[in-house]
Enzyme design. Structure first.
Site, short mmCIF file in Angstrom:
data_model
loop_
_atom_site.label_atom_id
_atom_site.label_comp_id
_atom_site.label_asym_id
_atom_site.label_seq_id
_atom_site.Cartn_x
_atom_site.Cartn_y
_atom_site.Cartn_z
N HIS A 164 0.84 -1.19 0.00
CA HIS A 164 0.00 0.00 0.00
C HIS A 164 0.88 1.25 0.00
O HIS A 164 1.79 1.37 0.82
CB HIS A 164 -0.93 0.00 1.21
CG HIS A 164 -2.03 -1.00 1.10
ND1 HIS A 164 -1.80 -2.35 1.12
CD2 HIS A 164 -3.37 -0.84 0.95
CE1 HIS A 164 -2.96 -2.99 1.00
NE2 HIS A 164 -3.92 -2.10 0.89
N ARG A 431 -5.25 -11.81 -4.26
CA ARG A 431 -6.47 -11.06 -3.93
C ARG A 431 -7.01 -10.39 -5.18
O ARG A 431 -6.25 -9.89 -6.02
CB ARG A 431 -6.17 -10.00 -2.87
CG ARG A 431 -7.41 -9.18 -2.46
CD ARG A 431 -7.10 -8.24 -1.32
NE ARG A 431 -6.49 -7.00 -1.74
CZ ARG A 431 -6.94 -5.77 -1.43
NH1 ARG A 431 -8.02 -5.64 -0.68
NH2 ARG A 431 -6.31 -4.70 -1.82
N GLU A 551 -15.71 -5.25 3.80
CA GLU A 551 -15.06 -3.94 3.88
C GLU A 551 -15.97 -2.78 4.22
O GLU A 551 -15.58 -1.89 4.96
CB GLU A 551 -14.35 -3.64 2.55
CG GLU A 551 -13.31 -4.68 2.19
CD GLU A 551 -12.52 -4.30 0.94
OE1 GLU A 551 -11.70 -3.37 1.02
OE2 GLU A 551 -12.76 -4.92 -0.11
N ASP A 591 -11.62 0.85 4.23
CA ASP A 591 -12.82 1.21 3.47
C ASP A 591 -14.02 1.39 4.37
O ASP A 591 -14.89 2.21 4.09
CB ASP A 591 -13.09 0.15 2.40
CG ASP A 591 -12.22 0.37 1.16
OD1 ASP A 591 -12.51 1.31 0.40
OD2 ASP A 591 -11.24 -0.37 0.98
N ARG A 629 -5.60 -3.80 8.69
CA ARG A 629 -5.38 -2.50 9.32
C ARG A 629 -4.38 -1.68 8.51
O ARG A 629 -3.39 -2.20 8.01
CB ARG A 629 -4.83 -2.66 10.74
CG ARG A 629 -5.67 -3.53 11.64
CD ARG A 629 -4.96 -3.82 12.95
NE ARG A 629 -4.95 -2.67 13.84
CZ ARG A 629 -3.88 -2.21 14.46
NH1 ARG A 629 -2.71 -2.77 14.26
NH2 ARG A 629 -3.96 -1.18 15.28
N ARG A 763 -9.58 5.45 -3.32
CA ARG A 763 -9.01 4.48 -2.38
C ARG A 763 -8.83 5.13 -1.01
O ARG A 763 -8.63 6.33 -0.89
CB ARG A 763 -7.67 3.96 -2.90
CG ARG A 763 -7.83 3.13 -4.14
CD ARG A 763 -6.60 2.29 -4.44
NE ARG A 763 -6.87 1.42 -5.57
CZ ARG A 763 -7.53 0.28 -5.49
NH1 ARG A 763 -7.97 -0.14 -4.32
NH2 ARG A 763 -7.75 -0.45 -6.57
#
Length: 932
Positions: A164, A431, A551, A591, A629, A763
């Site tokens: 991320h 994913r 989410e 999210d 997290r 995002r």
């Protein structure tokens, strides 16, 4: 930086809150380190940029300090005049100076936290570290060592590294910063002679000068394999040695407690990764990239094993005529291709050479790169178990011949490392978004069943169709149909996963995660796709875990009902039973926060866990929760220990996986000592939450009711602002650096899921990142203040005393407020007001910022009242001082960022304007650290 060693997790927060003499002494030493690094940076600026620029930096610094220390309004006006009068060229150089100061201050604070961590460990009578303390608590609670050992047989603690994009630093600057940290550490631990001290000073100056002359910003965009390589560096820094060392230390602790073990402790600590396997919204993660990722991972761990074997061979110089060896060791030595006469009487060295030869042959078979070559040819290992068996021969021979102390050295760590990392290093998750799976299945189904429209089917019809397909032995994919590029891309990824299982073992890719999972069909679609490549069998066996990721607020609320129906579905339940009757469920923090706000996200996650625990207990299936997290509080971050302990009863149950993201990875794991402490914290919290905490959701039912009401009120306030206020989207895009963040080369993934400006499509990372830059941190607190005010108005009989009781008695509520306390302490409504001025529509600006300002004041007031504090961070004086000392260095960066944004948005063609903005983003992120 929190005095978060690197975030708050790096320190046992319970001890860190004590303002004792030792902490104050450490704080003084911290100031000395900051002054030392600041002085060297100042000298570097003077030498490289001239005395005039150095004097300007000093004027800005001193004026900003005066303003913050004395709240001197004249100083503020003077500061603004200085900053506004600078040329663009001067501005960029000033920004670099203040940004580097933040980075160097972070290093000094990290070293200070290590200093305190070591001091606490030295003072503990129970052994060193938080894990030793937790084991002592377990012993005091009457839990026997054999019970603990059995607990770890089925336990799983798995930090999962993700790519991320929140780490704005380049690896080049991180490497230099690590050198600075290493030099500070040596000065701390070694009594230097005068010559050594002078050499150390010169080396510090050399590193700071190199930093100054190194680009803070990446000039090119990262590829996915670049991200993989960056992630793998943390294995060199920390994981390859500290993961096996931690498990071995725990094994020793249990033996010291009186448990003479018949077998070795299970390796419960397993590293996971999404880097190179996370396709959700990242079109650059392909089947070929995933294959490349697995090769890079395997190459790193094979090279480590070979290096360790090389050193081990030099260490095991045991002569056969001086020490007995076992028959199986002699046999292993005889099979060695090493024909050197120098080792003819050294059976251990010969055996190690043989293992080395077989391992290099294995690397060649796996098509992974290594730099070392063997002394002869060997037969490849078919499985990692064969390698373990050979190493066990060395171990048993040493133990049986009274050389236990040698067996407990490098060989023990290598054996444990092989058990923890195999040939794959990290367990790679794959994913993808449920919508992509849906489109893929729709295309396959419609092609196989002419006249069908899968997308037009209702949920029950889809479930029926998919379960029938799971039982079918025929292939759904036809070689005679030309499928879309998207469908072929998905099928290729699943084929690559099957190849990885055959090549590296089933632990290489053990999970398939479904983002935005909204129903049963989303999970069954993945099961059908896995069946197409042989990872799910029509007989009801599965070689991989199918993991739903819930989410949004709505999906969290539906999660228990979805899983209840899934576990009741015979065809799916067979798959779960084939995986040891363990079902993993992932919960999305980021999210859900963007969807419903900080309070509601935290509460709905908590309630979802309570519901899932109940469902899984009824079905007799073990629940493993995977917590998605983020690093910032607005994305579910905060102290890991507190977060795990605050879970509802039964939610941990010996197994937990947690994502580690962006800048949090480097802050936790770039230093081996800090990294080990963070790994200990995860293990200790998992043990404590599973065995030492009573099985109850909350102390009293009325606590849950009150939290439900507070959440509903906070949700209404948050949604009312973000999703229901006309013009909010325009306000957000104008008043933050969201557009400019996209120009930073900090990750391979696009900032939005779709090419729109809608908050729904944005995002969570750039959403939170943007609010942090303008110093509002809105996702970490908005809605709480008005919710409390309204709740008290509706419950005058309970009022504030009840909320104070809630804070005092309930770990969940305490953690919620503690995180808000930290976030609000790093916010500044005065700075935020400057960003609001970027909104051209004055009426819109005043309408929205006015609401935000009122809520900010209300939130702080109610928070302090409930916590019984006079000021923010009163209960954490070290962090309070850290934040207070940072503001004078952060505020000029924010001021400059606003002015540069005005220039950039007025179409100033000077490239230095955008570069200046990017540098301020870097500097502010460094200064805020875990909220960046």
């Amino acid at each position: 930086m929190s005095l978060q060693t690197v975030p708050p997790d790096a320190i046992d927060n319970r001890a860190n809150r004590a303002e004792d003499a030792q902490a104050l002494e450490a704080d003084a030493r911290l100031r000395d380190d900051i002054r030392l690094l600041g002085r060297i940076l100042g000298d570097t600026v003077r030498d490289q940029e001239g005395a005039e620029l150095f004097d300007l930096v000093e004027r800005i610094r001193q004026t900003s300090i005066r303003f913050h220390r004395d709240e001197d309004r004249l100083a503020r006006r003077e500061l603004e005049q200085i900053l506004d009068s600078m040329s663009t060229s001067e501005t960029v150089r000033i920004v670099r100076a203040f940004s580097y100061f933040s980075h160097l201050a972070n290093i000094a604070e990290d070293q200070n936290n290590i200093r305190q961590m070591r001091a606490r460990s030295a003072a503990q009578s129970t052994g060193s570290g938080v894990l030793a303390e937790t084991l002592a608590h377990a012993r005091d609670a009457g839990i026997r060592p054999d019970v603990l050992r059995n607990f770890f047989k089925t336990a799983l603690v798995s930090p999962v590294l993700t790519a991320h994009p929140t780490e704005v630093r380049r690896k080049s600057t991180m490497d230099r910063e690590m050198e600075v940290a290493s030099l500070l550490d040596r000065r701390e631990r070694v009594a230097l002679t005068a010559d050594e001290a002078a050499a150390s000073d010169e080396q510090l100056r050399r590193e700071v000068l190199t930093l100054w002359q190194t680009n803070l910003l990446r000039r090119t965009k990262l590829t996915v394999l670049d991200e993989v390589a960056n992630g793998l560096s943390f294995y060199d820094y920390t994981f390859l040695r500290e993961v096996p060392r931690l498990v071995n230390v725990l094994e020793d602790r249990l033996e010291e407690a009186g448990e003479a073990a018949a077998s070795e402790l299970a390796s419960f600590l397993r590293m996971g990764s999404w880097i190179g396997g996370d396709r959700d919204g990242n079109p650059f993660v392909t089947a070929d990239v995933m294959r490349g990722t697995l090769r890079l991972q395997s190459s790193r761990v094979m090279q480590f094993y070979l290096n360790e074997l090389h050193v081990l061979g030099s260490e095991l110089s045991i002569a056969a005529h001086l020490a007995d060896v076992s028959e199986e060791l002699r046999t292993l030595a005889e099979r060695s291709p090493d024909t050197s006469p120098h080792r003819s009487g050294e059976p251990y060295r010969l055996a190690v050479s043989g293992i080395y030869a077989r391992l290099t042959a294995t690397a060649e078979k796996l098509e992974v790169e290594i730099t070392r070559r063997p002394v002869g040819k060997g037969r490849p290992y078919e499985t990692v178990r064969e390698l373990q068996a050979d190493l066990d021969v060395l171990h048993r021979s040493l133990i049986s011949n009274n050389a236990r102390v040698i067996a407990r050295g490098r060989l023990r760590l290598l054996r444990r490392a092989v058990d923890c990392f195999g040939f794959h290093l990290a367990r790679l998750d794959i994913r993808q978004n449920s919508a992509v799976h849906e489109r893929t299945i729709a295309e396959l189904m419609d092609a196989a069943n002419p006249g069908m429209s899968y997308l037009a089917l209702g949920e029950d019809a889809r479930i029926s169709l998919l379960t029938n397909e799971l039982r079918s032995t025929r292939s759904l994919v036809s070689p005679f149909v030309k499928y879309s590029d998207e469908t072929m891309g998905e099928l290729n990824v699943f084929h690559s996963a099957a190849e990885a299982h055959a090549k590296f073992g089933s632990d290489a890719i053990p999970q398939c995660i479904i983002s935005m999972c909204k129903g049963m069909s989303d999970m069954l679609e993945v099961a059908v796709l896995l069946k197409e490549v042989g990872l799910v069998h029509p007989s009801g066996r599965s070689a991989i875990n199918i993991v739903p990721l819930f989410e949004t607020i709505e999906d969290l609320q539906a999660s228990s009902a979805i899983m209840d129906r899934m576990l009741s579905l015979h065809d799916y339940r067979r798959l779960v039973d084939s995986r040891g009757s363990v079902q993993e469920v992932m919960l999305g923090y980021s999210d859900s926060n963007k969807d419903g706000g900080f309070v509601t996200s935290g509460w709905e996650l908590y309630k979802a866990e309570i519901g899932l625990v109940d469902v899984f207990e009824r079905h007799g299936v073990r629940l493993r929760l995977f917590h998605g997290r983020g690093g910032s509080v607005g994305r579910g971050g905060g102290p890991s220990y507190d977060a795990i302990i605050a879970q509802p009863g039964g939610a941990v149950n010996g197994q937990i996986r947690i994502t580690e993201q962006g800048e949090i990875i480097s802050s936790k794991y770039s230093n081996a000592e800090v990294g080990r402490n963070n790994l200990e914290i995860l293990a200790a919290a998992t043990l404590e939450a599973s065995l030492l905490h009573p099985r109850q959701s909350a102390p009293r039912r009325e606590y849950l009711t009150a939290m439900d009401e507070l959440s509903n009120l906070a949700f209404k306030a948050y949604r009312g602002l973000v999703y229901e206020t006309d013009g909010f989207v325009d306000y957000f895009w104008a008043s933050t650096v969201i557009n400019e963040i996209a120009t930073l080369n900090i990750g391979s993934r696009p900032a939005s899921r779709k090419k729109t400006r809608a908050i729904e499509d944005l995002r969570a990372i750039p959403w939170v990142f943007s609010w942090a830059q303008c110093r509002l941190m809105l996702p970490g607190w908005y809605g709480f203040g008005s919710a409390v005010e309204q709740w008290i108005a509706e419950h005058p009989d309970k009022g504030m005393p009840f909320l104070k009781e809630l804070y005092r008695e309930w770990p969940f509520f305490r953690m919620l407020l503690s995180n808000m306390d930290m976030v609000l302490a790093k916010s500044s409504i005065a700075i935020a007001s400057r960003y609001a001025e970027l909104v051209p529509d004055e009426a819109l600006r005043e309408k929205i910022f006015g609401r935000i300002r009122r809520e900010w004041h209300s939130c702080i007031e109610t928070l302090l009242d409930i916590m019984g504090q006079d000021r923010l961070l009163q209960g954490n004086p070290l962090l309070e001082r850290s934040v207070r000392h940072r503001f004078p260095y952060l505020d000029p960066l924010n001021h400059v960022q606003v002015e540069l944004l005005k220039e950039h948005r007025a179409q100033n063609p000077d490239e230095q304007v955008l570069r200046g903005i990017q540098l301020t983003i870097n500097g502010i992120s460094a200064g805020l650290r875990n909220t960046g």
